[in-house]
Write an enzyme that holds these catalytic residues in place. Structure first.
Site, short mmCIF file in Angstrom:
data_model
loop_
_atom_site.label_atom_id
_atom_site.label_comp_id
_atom_site.label_asym_id
_atom_site.label_seq_id
_atom_site.Cartn_x
_atom_site.Cartn_y
_atom_site.Cartn_z
N HIS A 8 9.40 12.27 -39.04
CA HIS A 8 9.33 13.38 -38.08
C HIS A 8 10.68 13.59 -37.39
O HIS A 8 10.97 12.94 -36.38
CB HIS A 8 8.23 13.05 -37.05
N HIS A 10 13.26 17.12 -36.78
CA HIS A 10 13.55 18.54 -37.04
C HIS A 10 15.03 18.67 -37.37
O HIS A 10 15.87 18.27 -36.55
CB HIS A 10 13.23 19.38 -35.81
N HIS A 186 1.93 19.37 -35.46
CA HIS A 186 2.16 18.92 -34.09
C HIS A 186 0.88 19.17 -33.27
O HIS A 186 0.38 20.30 -33.24
CB HIS A 186 3.29 19.72 -33.44
N GLU A 189 0.86 16.58 -28.00
CA GLU A 189 2.15 16.31 -27.35
C GLU A 189 2.12 17.03 -26.00
O GLU A 189 1.86 16.41 -24.97
CB GLU A 189 3.31 16.81 -28.22
N ASP A 268 14.08 15.02 -32.18
CA ASP A 268 15.30 15.86 -32.07
C ASP A 268 16.37 14.97 -31.43
O ASP A 268 16.67 15.13 -30.23
CB ASP A 268 15.02 17.07 -31.16
N1 ADE Z 1 10.37 21.71 -32.30
C1 ADE Z 1 11.37 20.85 -32.20
N2 ADE Z 1 11.01 19.77 -31.47
C2 ADE Z 1 9.72 19.97 -31.11
C3 ADE Z 1 8.78 19.22 -30.37
N3 ADE Z 1 9.08 18.04 -29.83
N4 ADE Z 1 7.56 19.75 -30.18
C4 ADE Z 1 7.25 20.94 -30.73
N5 ADE Z 1 8.09 21.67 -31.43
C5 ADE Z 1 9.32 21.20 -31.63
ZN ZN Z 2 8.51 17.41 -33.44
#
Ligand code: ADE
Ligand code: ZN
Length: 329
Positions: A8, A10, A186, A189, A268
């Site tokens: 995971h 991006h 996702h 979260e 990220d």
């Molecule tokens: N896009 C990039 N990072 C993300 C995250 N943590 N949650 C949802 N979308 C994302």
């Molecule tokens: Zn993510």
């Protein structure tokens, strides 16, 4: 070094500020609104997404993306990663002026270069962006289903979880599943346990991105454990985005005790001052995992990876070979 694997991350969110600055110079753009003192500027999830979109807009050509993938994966391999799945976003590429097929070809080229240099294996998961709406997500799914790039092996959905109705995205996931792609999404979260329950019911994923707010419902935690749904947990991201106030309040240990299959991921990394190695360190320091247990996390990731069975067997053999005997469980 503990062998690692990541499911995971991006790719647009993996571009460090220095690389974004270089891209800004290349295109003559002023980025002082979202990069200051060598760091990305954001203060909550909405401003994080805005900065993320602005930085992504500076990757415009095939070579820009090839460089980004090569840079990220080469660094990841140096942290001990054997395997990586990157979330990719054809919508971001199109907005920056690059057609989706050129985007996947370019990322594939970056993956090839990183593998040649380090041996790291990688795959791509096409993601739709939830807050772009069901039609955009369906278009992303159709692209994933039709693109025939051999390294595109999964489909997922990222973006603002609190946007829209989960049922409106069912068709996108049906298209991807019917094409034989692995499914992750996702949920749990920024939105609560209900989003995880809805995702499981509607999209039948084998993995959930984050999923950590399932902890709000013990019956749901039991279902995740019983059905062996794998959670792509991103502890540092969760604390940075204030999903939990600190690591002491993170549910990783409880989910693990309940029998859920967990992996560790950086999401990220430069936005949250993390790396895959840092996530493994956090799991050791704050959640009490031993080196053997960390290698077990890597095993779960490889078992849940969207790869063909020969590659999985090779990765498992490589994990075994790179795990020091004294740490084996
Ligand atoms: N896009 C990039 N990072 C993300 C995250 N943590 N949650 C949802 N979308 C994302
Ligand atoms: Zn993510």
């Amino acid at each position: 070094m503990v062998p690692k694997a990541e499911l995971h991350c991006h790719i647009e969110g993996a571009a460090p500020p220095e690389l974004v600055e270089r891209q800004a110079q290349k295109y003559g753009k002023d980025i002082s609104a979202f990069v200051r003192d060598g760091a990305f500027v954001w203060h909550d999830f909405t401003s994080f997404l805005a900065t993320y979109d602005a930085a992504a807009g500076l990757f415009r050509t095939g070579e820009d993306y090839a460089l980004l993938a090569e840079h990220y994966l080469t660094g990841l391999a140096r942290e001990g990663a054997l395997y990586s799945e990157i979330f990719i976003s054809p919508d971001h590429a199109r907005t920056a002026g690059l057609p989706p097929a050129k985007y996947t070809d370019a990322l594939g080229e970056g993956i090839r270069r990183a593998k040649e240099k380090t041996g790291i294996e990688a795959r791509m998961i096409v993601t739709g962006i939830r807050h772009y709406g069901p039609e955009a997500v369906e278009a992303a799914a159709r692209f994933a289903a039709d693109c025939r790039h051999r390294l595109v092996t999964g489909f997922g959905m990222a973006g603002e979880e609190r946007f829209g109705d989960s049922r409106d995205y069912i068709r996108a996931f049906d298209i991807a599943r019917d094409a034989g792609l692995g499914i992750t999404v996702h949920a749990g979260e920024l939105a609560g346990w209900e989003s995880v329950a809805a995702a499981l019911d509607h999209y039948r994923p084998s993995r959930i991105g984050h999923g950590v707010r399932a902890i709000e419902n013990p019956d749901l935690v039991r279902k995740i454990a019983d059905e062996s749904v794998v959670l792509e947990v991103c502890p540092v991201s969760n604390v940075a985005l204030q999903v939990f106030p600190d690591f002491a309040h993170h549910p990783f240990p409880q989910l693990r005790t309940a029998g859920c299959r967990l992996t560790l991921n950086s999401d990220d990394p430069p936005y949250f001052a993390t790396s895959l190695a840092r996530e493994y360190e956090v799991a050791a320091q704050h959640f009490g995992l031993t080196e053997g247990e960390l290698a077990g996390i890597t095993r779960v990731a490889i078992e849940a990876a969207f790869v063909d069975e020969r590659t999985r067997a090779r990765l498992l053999a490589s994990l075994e070979q790179h795990t020091p005997d004294e740490t084996k469980l």
